[in-house]
Write an enzyme that holds these catalytic residues in place. Sequence first.
Site, short mmCIF file in Angstrom:
data_model
loop_
_atom_site.label_atom_id
_atom_site.label_comp_id
_atom_site.label_asym_id
_atom_site.label_seq_id
_atom_site.Cartn_x
_atom_site.Cartn_y
_atom_site.Cartn_z
N GLY A 142 0.85 -1.21 0.00
CA GLY A 142 0.00 0.00 0.00
C GLY A 142 0.87 1.25 0.00
N GLY A 196 1.87 5.66 4.44
CA GLY A 196 0.84 6.26 5.29
C GLY A 196 -0.51 5.56 5.20
N ALA A 197 -0.59 4.49 4.40
CA ALA A 197 -1.88 3.80 4.26
C ALA A 197 -2.25 3.04 5.54
CB ALA A 197 -1.83 2.84 3.07
N GLY A 198 -1.23 2.57 6.27
CA GLY A 198 -1.52 1.86 7.52
C GLY A 198 -0.87 0.49 7.63
N LYS A 199 0.06 0.19 6.77
CA LYS A 199 0.69 -1.14 6.76
C LYS A 199 1.37 -1.44 8.09
CE LYS A 199 3.34 0.06 3.31
NZ LYS A 199 2.83 1.43 3.13
N THR A 200 2.25 -0.52 8.53
CA THR A 200 3.02 -0.76 9.75
C THR A 200 2.10 -0.88 10.96
OG1 THR A 200 4.72 0.62 8.76
CG2 THR A 200 5.00 0.11 11.08
N SER A 224 6.02 -2.12 -1.60
CA SER A 224 5.98 -3.02 -2.78
C SER A 224 5.04 -2.50 -3.87
CB SER A 224 5.62 -4.45 -2.37
OG SER A 224 4.58 -4.52 -1.43
P1 ADP Z 1 2.47 2.85 6.41
O1 ADP Z 1 3.20 1.81 7.20
O2 ADP Z 1 1.53 2.26 5.40
O3 ADP Z 1 3.39 3.85 5.80
P2 ADP Z 1 1.59 3.79 9.00
O4 ADP Z 1 1.02 2.56 9.61
O5 ADP Z 1 2.98 4.20 9.41
O6 ADP Z 1 1.51 3.67 7.41
O7 ADP Z 1 0.62 5.02 9.26
C1 ADP Z 1 -0.79 4.95 9.08
C2 ADP Z 1 -1.50 6.03 9.88
O8 ADP Z 1 -2.90 5.95 9.60
C3 ADP Z 1 -1.34 5.87 11.40
O9 ADP Z 1 -1.22 7.13 11.99
C4 ADP Z 1 -2.68 5.20 11.80
O10 ADP Z 1 -3.06 5.49 13.13
C5 ADP Z 1 -3.65 5.83 10.80
N1 ADP Z 1 -4.84 4.97 10.53
C6 ADP Z 1 -6.12 5.42 10.54
N2 ADP Z 1 -6.98 4.42 10.29
C7 ADP Z 1 -6.23 3.32 10.10
C8 ADP Z 1 -6.57 1.94 9.82
N3 ADP Z 1 -7.81 1.51 9.65
N4 ADP Z 1 -5.54 1.07 9.72
C9 ADP Z 1 -4.25 1.48 9.86
N5 ADP Z 1 -3.88 2.75 10.14
C10 ADP Z 1 -4.86 3.68 10.26
#
Ligand code: ADP
Length: 180
Positions: free
Chosen positions: A13, A16-20, A87
């Site tokens: 994704g 900032g999508a929420g993967k981590t 990815s």
């Molecule tokens: P990535 O690893 O994809 O770059 P992060 O996990 O670091 O993204 O950041 C995602 C952000 O979005 C976090 O601040 C998280 O709290 C927020 N968020 C909001 N809703 C969700 C959700 N349903 N799942 C995951 N993260 C979410």
Amino acid sequence: MKTKIGWTIWFTGLHGAGKTTIAKKLADILRKKNFPVILLDGDELRRSVSSDLGYSLDERNKHMKRVADVCKVISENGILAIASVASPTEKSRAYARQVIKNMFLVYVKCPLDVCEKRDVKGHYKKAKERKKGFEYFISISSGYEEPKSPDIILNTDKESVEESVNKLITKLKEKRIINF
Ligand code: ADP
């Protein structure tokens, strides 16, 4: 707790999508159930096994190949591998699917404008300003190919973190990848 051995849960994704966030929660929940889990965070691996690589398409694909190869070894040793890596290309995900026998692909889907607004690490701002080190940034100066056949889609702009994690766990149980 029982599981089929040899699985990799692969998160893809936008930044900032929420993967981590989801990957870490999943790992925490499984560890509390005494499940052997190794969490591979793309950003951390970039500082170690891929510290020699930059962010051009070719180097991204090389990085993905390394992550996939590591996941293969981990999961074939009976440990659940959880990989959180942007990815962005079908090619890199296809390679992972090919080498990892049991791979479950999670598409963490979130519109670009929401990811930009979240800008968790301040990277979007830097990419837009073309700061050094951010010349190739997914969706700003480098593309993201949506996965054609993910095993699950988590719409993180519409779901809370808990909802996304629960949806994923339900699906993993349904597929008998985990069982508790
Ligand atoms: P990535 O690893 O994809 O770059 P992060 O996990 O670091 O993204 O950041 C995602 C952000 O979005 C976090 O601040 C998280 O709290 C927020 N968020 C909001 N809703 C969700 C959700 N349903 N799942 C995951 N993260 C979410």
